[in-house]
Design a protein around this motif. Sequence first.
Motif: not given
Length: 238
Positions: A49-78
């Motif tokens: 159940s893949e979802i594609k954007d207008k360019s035809g690129q697969v961006v996810g599945s309609s069956l699995i949720g995604q988060t929409y978060n800002l990048p971490k200020t420190d990628p190494n800080d868990a």
Amino acid sequence: MNNSVGNAARLLGAGLRALLVLTVLCGVIYPLAVTGIAQALFSDKANGSEIKDKSGQVVGSSLIGQTYNLPKTDPNDAEEAARPDLKWFQPRPSNGLGSNSVNTRYSLILSGATNRSADNGAVNGQCTKDAEEGTLCAQVVAAKEAVIADNSTAGYQVKPQDVPADAVTSSGSGLDPNISPEYAKLQVHRVAEQNKLDVKQVEKLVADHTTGRALGFMGEPRVNALELNIALKALSKS
């Protein structure tokens, strides 16, 4: 003696022939037939159940949720808390079983429910700010405060009673891709402001991506957050 050996050889031969036939039938022909039918009749579902954007690129599945978060200020800080990117429609909380502890090199969320009762952390039967940290009530109260703060704009104030349950609780799997129309509408003013769009445009976007009950009576109306955000991206660039 010879008869016994002959009988054993015949039985062994019959067993080997049955093994070969069943291996070809169940291990080759049947999987190929099922795969072929699935690809021919239900190719979208069979491929996840893949979802594609207008360019035809697969961006996810309609069956699995995604988060929409800002990048971490420190990628190494868990331990750094995730911050929602407010220009997108936000999904349900994805608490589930919490952070992945199987392989700590990857910040994954494991699918599953919290298994906490509805009154976990309640004080006198109510979820209040006095709820013990780490309980379901504490999570719900914190999530509700965040929803009100994030979605209130200069011309629109979110009322506590308007926050739907799916805005502050995760689903049983923790990966629900859908939100309620009420939660989507609650986010309209914030999304419009963040993307410099007219509120009416965003309201129409939500209405166009609202799916009703299956067969008119099963389940609840819903909005797929990923599909809605793809449409929002296209609208904001138009």
